[in-house]
Design an enzyme around this catalytic site. Structure first.
Site, short mmCIF file in Angstrom:
data_model
loop_
_atom_site.label_atom_id
_atom_site.label_comp_id
_atom_site.label_asym_id
_atom_site.label_seq_id
_atom_site.Cartn_x
_atom_site.Cartn_y
_atom_site.Cartn_z
N ASN A 155 79.14 -16.55 -101.59
CA ASN A 155 80.13 -17.24 -100.76
C ASN A 155 80.68 -16.38 -99.63
OD1 ASN A 155 81.01 -16.18 -103.39
ND2 ASN A 155 83.06 -16.38 -102.53
N GLN A 189 77.75 -22.76 -103.55
CA GLN A 189 77.52 -22.64 -102.10
C GLN A 189 76.14 -23.12 -101.69
OE1 GLN A 189 79.65 -21.85 -99.74
NE2 GLN A 189 81.35 -21.27 -101.05
N CYS A 329 89.47 -17.53 -101.80
CA CYS A 329 90.36 -17.12 -102.89
C CYS A 329 90.93 -15.73 -102.64
CB CYS A 329 89.61 -17.12 -104.21
SG CYS A 329 88.53 -18.52 -104.38
N1 PLP Z 1 81.69 -20.41 -107.04
C1 PLP Z 1 81.50 -20.14 -105.73
C2 PLP Z 1 80.27 -19.38 -105.31
C3 PLP Z 1 82.45 -20.53 -104.77
O1 PLP Z 1 82.26 -20.25 -103.48
C4 PLP Z 1 83.60 -21.24 -105.22
C5 PLP Z 1 84.65 -21.61 -104.27
O2 PLP Z 1 84.90 -20.95 -103.26
C6 PLP Z 1 83.74 -21.53 -106.59
C7 PLP Z 1 82.77 -21.08 -107.47
C8 PLP Z 1 84.91 -22.29 -107.12
O3 PLP Z 1 84.78 -23.66 -106.81
P1 PLP Z 1 86.05 -24.63 -106.83
O4 PLP Z 1 86.79 -24.39 -105.55
O5 PLP Z 1 85.46 -26.03 -106.86
O6 PLP Z 1 86.83 -24.33 -108.03
#
Ligand code: PLP
Length: 392
Positions: A155, A189, A329
């Protein structure tokens, strides 16, 4: 002021066809899918049809699709679900293998299990471009390894991991093993950009999240291959084949299925490459992070030396451009990204990271505008920075 959104890895706008498909399920089609009357049956039929659509995209059976609240829950369910099922049957501590560049939904879940002494975790290092080497994974496999989780695409830096190769390697290893290794990939992603056929990838579990590809927030899914045992984390009713209790998010599920139906891989690679080339040509002391070729079609990420990503973001925002300094995040905190540190960058360089992620409707004009505005911003910030003066 013109506003340009280049943060599609953080989230995407919900498509109008998706909103239209969802709307009736907030109003006249409001039934609880567990109810036996007509209202309930109408909602149940909508879920069944949605499950079929998602299954078609993943090339699996509808019963193998478990709806969740999003990518984070899917990752938690995959990892803790496999570990708890194992602990329920065997009293031995299980071993998990993940990479150091996983999303926090995977990383923190594993660290939690490790801290609670419920699992032993091996963190596989990546190379300077964020790639894992399948050979390193193979070497890390132990007698008590029960789960390997490697993300499909990163991501922050867009690097695509060799999931099919790892999946085939695990299948080969499993031939001679009594306790089979389960293979999970976080494809959050990747959906919409890469082939997510679970048979082609040779995966047992795969996480997806609707808001990353034109669907609503708060809905996702976990593919669970037939025969793979996971313990549910949310207890209650018998929904989702006993793997995830709670009244289903019917509008969300319908919206996610519509978004899947609308997926088209657009030719955004040309615009992404225009942005990458333009940035590298016009701004000295800039590093393209991630893999130069094996990267997501919409992802362009850089480290600008001698300055902090947060100040670039702030200045871009003043010009109407929305980008990110890493994953959604972690942006907002000045900590260097764990992904870039894992790729071998030092703290200072890693703090100058910026991620642009393009969407289906990103235009050439928008990219040109970014290329006009960004170089003077970097120049100005470097002039102000005690580390950058000599480089302007
Ligand atoms: N995994 C990856 C690679 C992500 O980029 C994200 C969100 O940025 C997530 C998990 C988490 O997804 P969600 O926002 O639907 O909880």
């Amino acid at each position: 002021m013109k506003k340009i959104y280049l943060d599609f890895a953080a989230t995407t706008p919900t498509k109008k066809e998706v909103v239209q498909a969802m709307n009736p399920f907030f109003s006249n089609k409001f039934g609880n899918p567990s109810s036996l009357h007509g209202f309930g049956r109408e909602a149940r039929a909508a879920i069944d049809l949605s499950r079929e659509k998602v299954a078609l995209y993943l090339n699996c059976e509808p019963e193998e699709v478990i709806f969740t609240s999003g990518g984070t829950e899917s990752d938690n369910l995959a990892i803790s679900g496999v570990v708890f099922d194992y602990l329920f049957k065997a009293k031995k501590k299980p071993h998990i293998i993940i990479s150091t560049v996983e999303h926090h939904a995977v990383l923190h879940t594993c660290q939690y299990l490790e801290n609670k002494s419920e699992a032993e975790v091996t963190y596989i290092k990546v190379d300077g471009r964020g790639m894992v080497n399948p050979e390193d994974i193979k070497k890390a496999i132990k007698q008590n390894t029960i789960l390997i989780s490697i993300m499909y695409a990163n991501n922050e830096i867009g690097t695509i991991e060799p999931i099919r190769e790892i999946g085939k390697m695990i299948e080969k290893e499993n031939r001679d093993r009594k306790n089979k290794i389960v293979f999970h990939t976080d494809a959050v992603q990747a959906v919409g950009s890469l082939n997510c056929d679970v048979k082609y990838l040779h995966v047992d579990l795969l996480s997806l999240s609707a808001h990353k590809f034109g669907g609503p927030k708060g809905i996702g899914a976990l593919f669970v291959k037939k025969g793979i045992k996971i313990k549910n984390l949310i207890h209650g009713g018998g929904q989702e084949y006993l793997k995830r209790a709670g009244t289903e998010n019917v509008p969300g599920i319908v919206g996610m299925a519509k978004a899947v139906e609308l997926l088209r891989i657009k030719k955004i690679i040309i615009l992404r490459d225009r942005l990458i080339d333009g940035v590298l040509k016009t701004i000295p002391d800039t590093i393209l992070t991630g893999h130069p070729e094996k990267r997501l079609p919409n992802s362009a990420s850089f480290c600008f030396k001698f300055i902090e990503g947060e100040s670039i973001l702030y200045n871009l925002d003043l010009e109407g451009i929305a980008a990110s300094s890493g994953s959604a995040c972690t942006s907002g905190s000045l900590e260097a990204s764990h992904v870039l540190l894992a790729c071998g960058f030092d703290h200072k360089t890693a703090q100058g990271s910026i991620r642009f992620t393009l969407g289906e409707n990103t235009t050439n004009e928008e990219i040109k505008y970014v290329l006009k505005v960004l170089p003077p911003i970097i120049k100005k910030l470097r002039k102000m920075s005690p580390f950058g003066r000599k480089n302007v």
